[in-house]
Scaffold this active site. Sequence first.
Site, short mmCIF file in Angstrom:
data_model
loop_
_atom_site.label_atom_id
_atom_site.label_comp_id
_atom_site.label_asym_id
_atom_site.label_seq_id
_atom_site.Cartn_x
_atom_site.Cartn_y
_atom_site.Cartn_z
N HIS A 2 44.18 38.30 52.96
CA HIS A 2 42.88 37.64 52.95
C HIS A 2 43.00 36.19 53.42
O HIS A 2 43.96 35.50 53.07
CB HIS A 2 42.29 37.67 51.54
CG HIS A 2 42.12 39.06 50.99
ND1 HIS A 2 42.09 39.33 49.64
CD2 HIS A 2 41.97 40.26 51.62
CE1 HIS A 2 41.93 40.62 49.46
NE2 HIS A 2 41.86 41.22 50.64
N TYR A 28 45.94 31.44 41.62
CA TYR A 28 45.45 30.74 42.81
C TYR A 28 44.80 29.44 42.35
O TYR A 28 43.82 29.47 41.59
CB TYR A 28 44.36 31.52 43.53
CG TYR A 28 44.61 32.97 43.89
CD1 TYR A 28 44.78 33.33 45.22
CD2 TYR A 28 44.61 33.96 42.92
CE1 TYR A 28 44.93 34.67 45.57
CE2 TYR A 28 44.78 35.29 43.26
CZ TYR A 28 44.95 35.64 44.59
OH TYR A 28 45.11 36.95 44.94
#
Length: 476
Positions: free
Chosen positions: A70, A133
């Site tokens: 992604h 993240y």
Amino acid sequence: MVDSPAALSVEATAIPGLLVVRMPVHEDSRGWFKENWQREKMVAAGLPDFGPVQNNMSYNAHRGATRGIHTEPWDKLVSIAAGRVFAAWVDMREGPTFGATVHLELDPAVAVFVPRGVGNSYQALEDDTVYSYLVNAHWRPGIRYPALDLGDPTAAIPWPISLDEAEVSDKDRANPTLDAVEPVGPLKTLIIGATGQLGRALAAEFPQADLAGRRADEASGVLALDLTDDAALAAWPWSDYGLVVNAAAYTAVDDAETPDGRRSAWAANARGPATLAALSAEHGFTLVHYSSEYVFDGSRVHDESEPFSPLGVYGQSKAAGDLAVATANRHYLLRTSWVVGEGRNFVRTMLDLAGRKVSPSVVDDQVGRLTFAAELARATRHLVDTGASYGTYNVSNGGAATSWADVAGRIFELAGRSASDVTPISTADYMQGKQAAPRPATSVLDLTKLESTGFEPVEADVALVDYCRAALQISE
């Protein structure tokens, strides 16, 4: 046990901007501890000061869980809170490294900084793996971004667990191969106040930039953007920009002393920059703003550390704008003086008077250096492109300081007249009987900090000669 380095370190990779961070992990019988994000230490070690605003955690119940590839539209620091992963990255940005791949194993002692435009993916190597993240933009519904087939033959990622056996979502199995991916373009540049003297010079220096002004101008590609219009600000696609350059300003120094002028000066010079500083904090773009020596009282040569001491409304409004811009983490505040560009300005006025055989009186007790708009735009490009430290920089052309009368005399010489045709006069005598704002006597800016970045200012007289020659040729 985690294989932990003794000291924090940051390493480059084959993908530009993709950085491997190796961090100490402190273990004992109870478990382990690490500083997963430590801004001061990590920036000092070489990590970008990317301004994270959101932390996401991904729990992977089973070995073989595989996610990606992604390419979300933000920078991120990825790390491991529990377990181990095999991680891989593919450069999806347009340019010579499009398709470049890096992969390595991550455990709690290894993190990776992933710049915007680089595809991110991983495969859990243990049950109960937790992947973190840390990102510098807020997730919001409707965000679209490129994705890549985990088994793309060009990337050829050597997944430890076959993708046939791995746990992969249907969505990720349907991602396209690299030959069908549209590369991610760079974030754009926006120039606000693009129709002014400085704005036109900036447009020439940043030819790919989007241009904005108070009014739209289809002929020059200028879009309408009013920084006092909340609806217009909310509708503007700020997340598309990595750099916003604000050349909009109210510069009618004398009119600023009037009731209407005061309101206009504060709206443009204080409210506008404050609005952009808040937007910079929200969207993460770098903000460039321009200030003036009028924030000082003109009692000495000015360096960047001098406290504000404005003499009039214009200087007060500019000082307020400076304070607002300084709140943006990513900002360049360029303080300048005596700006000359396209359109009406002192140099063109003197050339016009010289051509019409007029002999003017010009003040000789205000001292400074000219700043040509092209030089100011060049300095802007230099600071941005070299990644100079954020903050305030004085910018003007170089060379000896001169008075306005000295400049006028030089212009007359270049126009074929005698410098003696310009009569020196004091500011007090020139302003007698006029409604005028106070002027700083010394507008000289210390350029040491700018020069320390490797920028070499063109001498003001050299630039003045070139400017006058070009203007005289046009008038002929």
